[in-house]
Design a protein around this motif. Sequence first.
Motif, PDB file in Angstrom:
ATOM      1  N   LEU A  64      82.867  27.678  40.746  1.00  0.00           N
ATOM      2  CA  LEU A  64      81.517  28.494  40.558  1.00  0.00           C
ATOM      3  C   LEU A  64      80.323  27.486  40.463  1.00  0.00           C
ATOM      4  CD1 LEU A  64      80.461  31.407  40.656  1.00  0.00           C
ATOM      5  CD2 LEU A  64      80.610  31.195  38.026  1.00  0.00           C
ATOM      6  N   ALA A  65      80.707  26.475  39.473  1.00  0.00           N
ATOM      7  CA  ALA A  65      79.478  25.413  39.499  1.00  0.00           C
ATOM      8  C   ALA A  65      79.281  24.576  40.750  1.00  0.00           C
ATOM      9  CB  ALA A  65      79.968  24.368  38.491  1.00  0.00           C
ATOM     10  N   LEU A  66      80.569  24.338  41.371  1.00  0.00           N
ATOM     11  CA  LEU A  66      80.325  23.735  42.712  1.00  0.00           C
ATOM     12  C   LEU A  66      79.682  24.357  43.778  1.00  0.00           C
ATOM     13  CD1 LEU A  66      81.140  20.886  44.166  1.00  0.00           C
ATOM     14  CD2 LEU A  66      83.556  22.102  44.849  1.00  0.00           C
ATOM     15  N   ASN A  67      79.923  25.650  43.656  1.00  0.00           N
ATOM     16  CA  ASN A  67      79.264  26.652  44.644  1.00  0.00           C
ATOM     17  C   ASN A  67      78.035  26.769  44.379  1.00  0.00           C
ATOM     18  OD1 ASN A  67      79.686  28.777  46.945  1.00  0.00           O
ATOM     19  ND2 ASN A  67      78.664  29.839  45.332  1.00  0.00           N
ATOM     20  N   GLY A  68      77.265  26.597  43.178  1.00  0.00           N
ATOM     21  CA  GLY A  68      76.201  26.703  42.880  1.00  0.00           C
ATOM     22  C   GLY A  68      75.211  25.319  43.332  1.00  0.00           C
ATOM     23  N   ILE A  69      75.963  24.229  43.223  1.00  0.00           N
ATOM     24  CA  ILE A  69      75.353  22.878  43.720  1.00  0.00           C
ATOM     25  C   ILE A  69      75.136  22.874  45.287  1.00  0.00           C
ATOM     26  CG2 ILE A  69      75.810  20.561  43.925  1.00  0.00           C
ATOM     27  CD1 ILE A  69      77.298  20.538  41.483  1.00  0.00           C
ATOM     28  N   ILE A  70      76.194  23.763  45.843  1.00  0.00           N
ATOM     29  CA  ILE A  70      76.152  23.970  47.394  1.00  0.00           C
ATOM     30  C   ILE A  70      74.670  24.567  47.623  1.00  0.00           C
ATOM     31  CG2 ILE A  70      77.233  24.795  49.364  1.00  0.00           C
ATOM     32  CD1 ILE A  70      79.774  23.930  48.290  1.00  0.00           C
ATOM     33  N   GLY A  71      74.606  25.869  47.212  1.00  0.00           N
ATOM     34  CA  GLY A  71      73.574  26.922  47.416  1.00  0.00           C
ATOM     35  C   GLY A  71      72.248  26.116  47.025  1.00  0.00           C
ATOM     36  N   SER A  72      72.125  25.408  45.876  1.00  0.00           N
ATOM     37  CA  SER A  72      70.660  24.846  45.568  1.00  0.00           C
ATOM     38  C   SER A  72      70.428  23.651  46.630  1.00  0.00           C
ATOM     39  CB  SER A  72      70.621  24.380  44.169  1.00  0.00           C
ATOM     40  OG  SER A  72      71.835  23.512  43.976  1.00  0.00           O
ATOM     41  N   CYS A  73      71.343  22.886  47.023  1.00  0.00           N
ATOM     42  CA  CYS A  73      71.179  21.925  47.769  1.00  0.00           C
ATOM     43  C   CYS A  73      70.904  22.256  49.196  1.00  0.00           C
ATOM     44  CB  CYS A  73      72.416  20.874  48.006  1.00  0.00           C
ATOM     45  SG  CYS A  73      72.562  19.894  46.322  1.00  0.00           S
ATOM     46  N   ALA A  74      71.489  23.374  49.577  1.00  0.00           N
ATOM     47  CA  ALA A  74      71.124  24.054  50.966  1.00  0.00           C
ATOM     48  C   ALA A  74      69.619  24.657  51.001  1.00  0.00           C
ATOM     49  CB  ALA A  74      71.836  25.245  51.374  1.00  0.00           C
ATOM     50  N   VAL A  75      68.878  24.595  50.049  1.00  0.00           N
ATOM     51  CA  VAL A  75      67.574  25.121  50.033  1.00  0.00           C
ATOM     52  C   VAL A  75      66.536  24.130  49.557  1.00  0.00           C
ATOM     53  CG1 VAL A  75      65.945  26.933  49.196  1.00  0.00           C
ATOM     54  CG2 VAL A  75      68.248  27.484  50.071  1.00  0.00           C
ATOM     55  N   CYS A  76      66.879  23.425  48.185  1.00  0.00           N
ATOM     56  CA  CYS A  76      65.711  23.049  47.445  1.00  0.00           C
ATOM     57  C   CYS A  76      65.000  21.839  48.083  1.00  0.00           C
ATOM     58  CB  CYS A  76      66.153  22.764  46.174  1.00  0.00           C
ATOM     59  SG  CYS A  76      66.365  24.411  45.252  1.00  0.00           S
ATOM     60  N   PRO A  77      66.046  20.635  48.709  1.00  0.00           N
ATOM     61  CA  PRO A  77      65.105  19.701  49.130  1.00  0.00           C
ATOM     62  C   PRO A  77      64.552  19.900  50.370  1.00  0.00           C
ATOM     63  CG  PRO A  77      67.471  19.325  48.730  1.00  0.00           C
ATOM     64  CD  PRO A  77      67.322  20.645  48.564  1.00  0.00           C
ATOM     65  N   LYS A  78      64.702  20.775  50.983  1.00  0.00           N
ATOM     66  CA  LYS A  78      63.807  21.220  52.282  1.00  0.00           C
ATOM     67  C   LYS A  78      62.552  21.956  51.862  1.00  0.00           C
ATOM     68  CE  LYS A  78      62.910  21.062  56.824  1.00  0.00           C
ATOM     69  NZ  LYS A  78      62.838  19.569  57.470  1.00  0.00           N
ATOM     70  N   VAL A  79      62.708  22.879  50.869  1.00  0.00           N
ATOM     71  CA  VAL A  79      61.698  23.616  50.402  1.00  0.00           C
ATOM     72  C   VAL A  79      60.580  22.542  49.704  1.00  0.00           C
ATOM     73  CG1 VAL A  79      60.866  25.142  48.474  1.00  0.00           C
ATOM     74  CG2 VAL A  79      62.671  25.796  50.101  1.00  0.00           C
ATOM     75  N   MET A  80      61.040  21.534  49.056  1.00  0.00           N
ATOM     76  CA  MET A  80      60.276  20.651  48.253  1.00  0.00           C
ATOM     77  C   MET A  80      59.507  19.796  49.225  1.00  0.00           C
ATOM     78  SD  MET A  80      62.120  19.482  44.754  1.00  0.00           S
ATOM     79  CE  MET A  80      63.777  18.976  45.634  1.00  0.00           C
ATOM     80  N   GLU A  81      60.457  19.314  50.383  1.00  0.00           N
ATOM     81  CA  GLU A  81      59.681  18.554  51.515  1.00  0.00           C
ATOM     82  C   GLU A  81      58.571  19.218  52.222  1.00  0.00           C
ATOM     83  OE1 GLU A  81      60.950  17.102  56.088  1.00  0.00           O
ATOM     84  OE2 GLU A  81      62.232  17.323  54.633  1.00  0.00           O
ATOM     85  N   ASN A  82      58.598  20.732  52.386  1.00  0.00           N
ATOM     86  CA  ASN A  82      57.701  21.417  52.899  1.00  0.00           C
ATOM     87  C   ASN A  82      56.464  21.620  52.167  1.00  0.00           C
ATOM     88  OD1 ASN A  82      59.220  21.559  55.697  1.00  0.00           O
ATOM     89  ND2 ASN A  82      60.263  23.300  54.941  1.00  0.00           N
ATOM     90  N   LEU A  83      56.715  21.768  50.975  1.00  0.00           N
ATOM     91  CA  LEU A  83      55.496  22.012  49.950  1.00  0.00           C
ATOM     92  C   LEU A  83      54.479  21.075  50.100  1.00  0.00           C
ATOM     93  CD1 LEU A  83      57.634  23.576  46.853  1.00  0.00           C
ATOM     94  CD2 LEU A  83      55.628  24.415  48.159  1.00  0.00           C
ATOM     95  N   LEU A  84      54.957  19.674  50.502  1.00  0.00           N
ATOM     96  CA  LEU A  84      53.967  18.780  50.591  1.00  0.00           C
ATOM     97  C   LEU A  84      53.525  18.231  52.027  1.00  0.00           C
ATOM     98  CD1 LEU A  84      55.755  16.306  48.128  1.00  0.00           C
ATOM     99  CD2 LEU A  84      54.210  17.658  47.712  1.00  0.00           C
ATOM    100  N   LYS A 173      58.889  32.697  55.942  1.00  0.00           N
ATOM    101  CA  LYS A 173      59.850  32.384  54.684  1.00  0.00           C
ATOM    102  C   LYS A 173      59.687  30.893  54.176  1.00  0.00           C
ATOM    103  CE  LYS A 173      61.519  36.562  54.877  1.00  0.00           C
ATOM    104  NZ  LYS A 173      61.350  37.566  54.040  1.00  0.00           N
ATOM    105  N   LEU A 174      60.357  30.556  53.085  1.00  0.00           N
ATOM    106  CA  LEU A 174      60.331  29.305  52.661  1.00  0.00           C
ATOM    107  C   LEU A 174      61.322  28.601  53.156  1.00  0.00           C
ATOM    108  CD1 LEU A 174      59.020  29.359  48.652  1.00  0.00           C
ATOM    109  CD2 LEU A 174      57.737  29.032  50.920  1.00  0.00           C
ATOM    110  N   PHE A 175      62.398  29.432  53.629  1.00  0.00           N
ATOM    111  CA  PHE A 175      63.663  28.728  54.098  1.00  0.00           C
ATOM    112  C   PHE A 175      64.197  30.076  54.961  1.00  0.00           C
ATOM    113  CE2 PHE A 175      64.716  30.582  49.765  1.00  0.00           C
ATOM    114  CZ  PHE A 175      65.706  31.536  50.217  1.00  0.00           C
ATOM    115  N   CYS A 176      65.259  29.751  55.966  1.00  0.00           N
ATOM    116  CA  CYS A 176      65.727  30.664  56.921  1.00  0.00           C
ATOM    117  C   CYS A 176      66.745  31.630  56.233  1.00  0.00           C
ATOM    118  CB  CYS A 176      66.448  29.869  57.913  1.00  0.00           C
ATOM    119  SG  CYS A 176      65.243  28.764  58.913  1.00  0.00           S
ATOM    120  N   ASP A 177      66.525  32.831  56.669  1.00  0.00           N
ATOM    121  CA  ASP A 177      67.811  33.823  56.429  1.00  0.00           C
ATOM    122  C   ASP A 177      68.163  34.531  57.798  1.00  0.00           C
ATOM    123  OD1 ASP A 177      66.319  36.750  56.421  1.00  0.00           O
ATOM    124  OD2 ASP A 177      65.214  35.396  55.367  1.00  0.00           O
TER     125      ASP A 177
END
Length: 324
Positions: A64-84, A173-177
Amino acid sequence: MNQSFLYTALSLTAYSPPGALNYVFFVLCLLLYGATLCANVLLIVLILLDPNLHKPMYTLLLHLALNGIIGSCAVCPKVMENLLSSAPFMSYGGCLLQVLCINVYATCAYAILAVMAYDRYISICKPLRYHTIVTPARVKALLATVYLVPVALLSVQVYLTSRLPLCRFAINKLFCDNLAVVKLSCVRSVLINVYGLFITFSLVLVPFACVLLSYMNILYVSLKASKDSQRKALGTCAPHLIIFINFSSSILFSVLYNRNSSVSLLGNFLNSTLFVLVPPLFHPLVYGMRTKEIRRSLHKTVHAASCLIASLRPGVNSVTCLTH
């Protein structure tokens, strides 16, 4: 599908031009992302290093922890890049990959929570048969199913989406769905709608029903047991119940929110945070606070690390330190 089409740029229009609000969101996202990674990596390390945590429940918690890392890594880096960025965009191929990763994160987490509920059901309702039912081989088989079935089904969904012709290239959106990408198409596909319902039934409703049935049986057995047994059952199930309710609420909010095509940057940010950052950060914190074995393991690890650091100083005996 034309390979060059995968590099077609999609504009993410939910972002505002770089400014003070974007920087605030960037810092918040960075802090939450960092805390999520640290909390989950720490939990994974504790479970891997402590032999006392080599049990089915903690093996499932590790995944469950490993899956949480996958989910956050799929979104956060690109969101932070696009915010700037002054022109936030994502390639069509990258967008489809992000859709796959986010959906795999959500459905695998739900499946893992369903298996954890099954584990709790066997532990409480059939304690004498627990070790003969929940064997290492069965846990491995369940985990293989948890990953392979969602990945296979969702890969087909993304493939079907990729076959749709595009006539729009902007996503608010901030990321794709998947729904947002499907809405870019010039046509409406009955097959994709039907397959989407099948995905929802098989990867969301079935795990939800498994959790519900498990806890109905646990409740039925607990009501006939002593007060002490009821307290033990509640203590065993409470972390999982809290996590399941939190994750289900996040999923429901995200699904309802994504139906709205006109949303603000603040609304989009809250939705993405609630969906991909809060649950993965919440899971290790809940289990860390409410599970004695994890608290004990964390205390031992911190004490051992402190002794190791102290042993680097002259005149400190690390062996003596570790025995206290």
